[in-house]
Design an enzyme around this catalytic site. Structure first.
Site, short mmCIF file in Angstrom:
data_model
loop_
_atom_site.label_atom_id
_atom_site.label_comp_id
_atom_site.label_asym_id
_atom_site.label_seq_id
_atom_site.Cartn_x
_atom_site.Cartn_y
_atom_site.Cartn_z
N LYS A 71 26.33 -70.06 -26.45
CA LYS A 71 26.70 -68.83 -27.13
C LYS A 71 28.12 -68.38 -26.77
O LYS A 71 28.88 -67.99 -27.65
CB LYS A 71 25.70 -67.75 -26.72
CG LYS A 71 25.56 -66.61 -27.66
CD LYS A 71 24.23 -65.91 -27.46
CE LYS A 71 23.95 -65.58 -26.01
NZ LYS A 71 24.38 -64.22 -25.63
N ARG B 198 24.59 -78.00 -14.51
CA ARG B 198 25.78 -77.18 -14.35
C ARG B 198 26.21 -77.13 -12.89
O ARG B 198 25.39 -76.90 -12.00
CB ARG B 198 25.46 -75.77 -14.85
CG ARG B 198 26.64 -74.89 -15.04
CD ARG B 198 26.30 -73.79 -16.00
NE ARG B 198 25.33 -72.84 -15.43
CZ ARG B 198 25.08 -71.66 -15.97
NH1 ARG B 198 25.68 -71.29 -17.08
NH2 ARG B 198 24.19 -70.86 -15.42
N ARG C 154 14.34 -67.09 -15.97
CA ARG C 154 15.26 -66.41 -16.89
C ARG C 154 14.93 -66.72 -18.35
O ARG C 154 14.99 -65.84 -19.20
CB ARG C 154 16.71 -66.82 -16.59
CG ARG C 154 17.26 -66.26 -15.29
CD ARG C 154 18.77 -66.20 -15.29
NE ARG C 154 19.42 -67.48 -15.48
CZ ARG C 154 19.74 -68.34 -14.49
NH1 ARG C 154 19.45 -68.04 -13.25
NH2 ARG C 154 20.35 -69.46 -14.76
N ARG D 126 19.20 -56.23 -26.90
CA ARG D 126 18.25 -57.13 -26.25
C ARG D 126 16.81 -56.78 -26.61
O ARG D 126 15.91 -57.57 -26.38
CB ARG D 126 18.39 -57.04 -24.72
CG ARG D 126 19.57 -57.79 -24.17
CD ARG D 126 19.45 -57.89 -22.65
NE ARG D 126 20.75 -58.19 -22.05
CZ ARG D 126 21.28 -59.40 -22.01
NH1 ARG D 126 20.63 -60.42 -22.52
NH2 ARG D 126 22.46 -59.59 -21.47
N ARG E 112 25.02 -73.66 -8.52
CA ARG E 112 24.82 -72.24 -8.21
C ARG E 112 23.39 -72.02 -7.73
O ARG E 112 22.46 -72.65 -8.23
CB ARG E 112 25.07 -71.38 -9.45
CG ARG E 112 26.53 -71.25 -9.78
CD ARG E 112 26.78 -70.64 -11.14
NE ARG E 112 25.69 -69.75 -11.57
CZ ARG E 112 25.77 -68.98 -12.65
NH1 ARG E 112 26.86 -68.98 -13.38
NH2 ARG E 112 24.77 -68.22 -13.01
#
Ligand SMILES: [Zn+2]
Length: 223
Positions: free
Chosen positions: A17, A130, A173, A93, A162
């Protein structure tokens, strides 16, 4: 000049996005309005709403809807957004936020809501691969063939995963996003604004799909 657009971009984390927002913002010459950025800007400018938000965030709380909506309303009332439109990223949201947004955009309604669809498994793979440089923040994608330890090409710092990119954290999430966003997608589908766009493939493949979906819809030119 091509007409602007009043666009909401939805998509799971890892759906690409952010990249598409930057490209679409250039293509349509409209500001990319991400809630994180405008919240920080309002705090920095010291607006009434910004100061209220800061107070709440400093206490570790979540910025409530009415303040967030006020901050979005202030941002989209600025001349660039009024004259060309905008891309909203990260807002709304929830359905109540969407209803509030309908009210504040009554004069210049949203043209289209794009849901960037990438299968969950693929998003999970992308996010799990990532990596980030601890020192300069450069992003990398792990292929599994890297020499360990992995040093940053830019600054020589350590390239690491991370701590919130573990599979468990990512799944949490994604679950939260789905439970929050499903009603929102239904809301915009019912309202006839929803375009679902295939977000798989490279950014170069995805951008023309999004543009085609937007341009295929009637939009009211901004006066
Ligand atoms: Zn680095």
């Amino acid at each position: 000049m091509i007409p602007g657009v009043r666009l909401i971009l939805l998509g799971r984390q890892g759906a690409g996005k952010g990249t598409q927002c930057v490209r679409l913002s250039r293509h349509y010459v409209v500001p990319h309005i991400s809630t994180g950025d405008i919240l920080r800007a309002a705090v920095k400018e010291g607006t009434d709403l910004g100061l209220k938000a800061k107070e709440i965030m400093d206490e570790g709380g979540l910025v409530p809807d009415d303040i967030m909506i006020g901050i979005v309303a202030e941002r989209i009332a600025k001349p660039d957004a009024r004259s060309r439109g905008f891309i909203l990223d990260g807002f709304p949201r929830t359905v109540p936020q969407a209803e509030a947004l309908d009210e504040i955009t009554a004069e210049q309604p949203i043209d289209v809501v794009v849901d960037l669809e990438v299968p969950r498994e693929l998003v999970l793979q992308r996010l799990a691969a990532r990596r980030v440089c601890q020192d300069c923040g450069t992003n990398y994608t792990a292929t599994g063939r890297e020499k360990m330890p992995w040093f940053c090409d830019v600054c020589g710092g350590d390239v690491v995963q991370r701590t919130d990119d573990t599979e468990e954290a990512i799944n949490r999430r994604l679950d939260l996003y789905e439970s929050q966003t499903r009603p929102l997608i239904e809301y915009y589908d019912k309202g006839g604004l929803l375009e679902v766009v295939d977000g798989t493939g490279s950014p170069d493949e995805v951008t023309p799909r999004v543009v085609a979906a937007i341009d295929g819809r009637p939009r009211v030119p901004v006066p």
